[in-house]
Enzyme design. Structure first.
Site, PDB file in Angstrom:
ATOM      1  N   ARG B  67     -24.556 -25.331   3.372  1.00  0.00           N
ATOM      2  CA  ARG B  67     -23.472 -24.058   4.234  1.00  0.00           C
ATOM      3  C   ARG B  67     -23.578 -23.070   3.799  1.00  0.00           C
ATOM      4  O   ARG B  67     -24.407 -22.469   3.010  1.00  0.00           O
ATOM      5  CB  ARG B  67     -22.063 -24.759   3.747  1.00  0.00           C
ATOM      6  CG  ARG B  67     -21.284 -25.756   4.730  1.00  0.00           C
ATOM      7  CD  ARG B  67     -21.273 -26.252   6.122  1.00  0.00           C
ATOM      8  NE  ARG B  67     -21.006 -26.358   6.465  1.00  0.00           N
ATOM      9  CZ  ARG B  67     -20.442 -26.374   8.286  1.00  0.00           C
ATOM     10  NH1 ARG B  67     -20.716 -26.249   9.011  1.00  0.00           N
ATOM     11  NH2 ARG B  67     -19.383 -27.751   8.648  1.00  0.00           N
ATOM     12  N   ALA B  79     -17.606 -33.211  11.905  1.00  0.00           N
ATOM     13  CA  ALA B  79     -15.891 -31.822  12.596  1.00  0.00           C
ATOM     14  C   ALA B  79     -17.304 -31.363  12.972  1.00  0.00           C
ATOM     15  O   ALA B  79     -18.494 -31.298  13.323  1.00  0.00           O
ATOM     16  CB  ALA B  79     -15.809 -31.122  11.348  1.00  0.00           C
ATOM     17  N   GLU B  95     -18.214 -35.148  18.044  1.00  0.00           N
ATOM     18  CA  GLU B  95     -19.186 -35.137  16.725  1.00  0.00           C
ATOM     19  C   GLU B  95     -18.942 -36.416  15.999  1.00  0.00           C
ATOM     20  O   GLU B  95     -19.992 -35.915  15.360  1.00  0.00           O
ATOM     21  CB  GLU B  95     -18.086 -33.466  16.614  1.00  0.00           C
ATOM     22  CG  GLU B  95     -18.098 -32.837  16.656  1.00  0.00           C
ATOM     23  CD  GLU B  95     -19.245 -31.877  16.829  1.00  0.00           C
ATOM     24  OE1 GLU B  95     -20.024 -32.516  15.681  1.00  0.00           O
ATOM     25  OE2 GLU B  95     -19.482 -30.902  17.419  1.00  0.00           O
ATOM     26  N   GLU B  99     -23.050 -36.698  14.820  1.00  0.00           N
ATOM     27  CA  GLU B  99     -23.224 -36.451  13.187  1.00  0.00           C
ATOM     28  C   GLU B  99     -23.422 -38.097  12.460  1.00  0.00           C
ATOM     29  O   GLU B  99     -23.728 -37.712  11.587  1.00  0.00           O
ATOM     30  CB  GLU B  99     -22.006 -35.546  12.649  1.00  0.00           C
ATOM     31  CG  GLU B  99     -21.430 -34.259  13.349  1.00  0.00           C
ATOM     32  CD  GLU B  99     -21.068 -33.606  12.680  1.00  0.00           C
ATOM     33  OE1 GLU B  99     -20.600 -33.948  11.477  1.00  0.00           O
ATOM     34  OE2 GLU B  99     -20.823 -31.983  12.315  1.00  0.00           O
ATOM     35  N   GLU B 144     -29.184 -27.889  13.737  1.00  0.00           N
ATOM     36  CA  GLU B 144     -28.201 -28.729  11.950  1.00  0.00           C
ATOM     37  C   GLU B 144     -28.896 -30.146  11.732  1.00  0.00           C
ATOM     38  O   GLU B 144     -30.074 -30.780  12.741  1.00  0.00           O
ATOM     39  CB  GLU B 144     -27.286 -29.634  13.158  1.00  0.00           C
ATOM     40  CG  GLU B 144     -26.507 -30.106  12.746  1.00  0.00           C
ATOM     41  CD  GLU B 144     -24.895 -30.614  13.761  1.00  0.00           C
ATOM     42  OE1 GLU B 144     -23.959 -30.591  13.340  1.00  0.00           O
ATOM     43  OE2 GLU B 144     -25.067 -30.965  14.993  1.00  0.00           O
TER      44      GLU B 144
END
Lengths: 187, 187
Positions: B67, B79, B95, B99, B144
């Site tokens: 992050r 999320a 999601e 993910e 990501e």
């Protein structure tokens, strides 16, 4: 359980300051991703905040205030930003007294969380107050207008259903209150 | 219990756009306060987001990712932001699968909260997934990078103590999990 600690780091290539305000600042960073490619990250900087869970007998103290980002009134636990150089514990004591007129004998840390780690560094420290005593009138900031409320657990649950309680710290506080009612512990 | 609904409204006098980014935008509003004076409000606009509480037997699904606002890895529940025009329920299903590689038979709404109502309009919708089934590989966005983890309740509580879980939605999820373990209900 294996937690990778560093392979996914995003390395800052450049930082572009966008805005420096009274409450927040904004910058856009260009970063190098783990695969060598680049991306941009929009980053809001915030001084951090505190919030206080405070029970008077079987009722919790809340404040009802207008929230401009939501364009409506919101019922929340007492909270506020850290002043420059201020310790979170002292800020919690100050905000409780300023926003509600209650002083407390002690404050215990319940948890701290980042409100929105995808784009902001705001951290919120949550304390539970004990030994509450009404000591005086509210001392609000010059641009702050709010009412202080004492609500039962059932009132608070109803206000969540009605979306008059709808922020992360206050919903957390009501869930923590339920655990406290079930276990006698706040965390 | 009396809740004032409108006496504390802040009326917008002017809006100054500051920034319009990929994820957020920023504006500064001048407002008229209830006492007739004026103040400025720094307002971050966000498209909204979803998060998913998903149990596989007695373990919850988490993701571990870097992050940038915190400059470190964070363990969070799955999320992501809403795509333009996307329904929150569909975003939650998307999601979760992208993910974690898990699909689910059903999703139930647990609660929605504003992450930081003092300066941002971001709302986060939290769902609990049931009937989890591993269906494939992760399908991550091009910028990501993350790992998927399955943790016991005790693991998750320990990661909160170690501050490797430290965001609002994930701490909420672990508290909700404790209530679920005590009562059989998620809300």
């Amino acid at each position: 359980m294996s937690l990778v600690k560093s392979d996914y780091e995003e390395v800052t290539i450049s930082t572009k300051p966008i805005f420096n305000g009274k409450v927040i600042s904004l910058q856009v960073d260009e970063v190098q991703l783990p695969n060598g490619q680049t991306a941009t990250r929009e980053l809001v900087k915030h001084p951090g905040a505190v919030a206080v869970i405070a029970l008077v007998d079987d009722r919790m103290i809340f404040v009802d205030q207008f929230r401009k980002p939501l364009e409506r009134m919101q019922v929340e636990i007492p909270a506020g930003k850290l002043d420059s150089g201020e310790e979170p514990l002292e800020a919690a004591r100050r905000e409780l007294e300023e926003e509600t007129g209650y002083a407390c004998e002690s404050l215990s840390h319940v948890c701290s969380f980042y409100t929105s780690p995808g784009f902001a560094d705001e951290i919120l420290h949550i304390y539970v107050a004990e030994g509450l005593k009404q000591v005086g009138e509210l001392k609000l900031d010059e641009d702050e207008f709010l009412d202080c409320l004492l609500l039962t657990f059932e009132d608070a649950q109803r206000l969540i259903q009605e979306q008059r309680i709808s922020d992360s710290k206050t919903i957390f506080a009501v869930y923590a209150w339920q655990i406290y009612r079930l276990t006698g512990k706040w965390s």
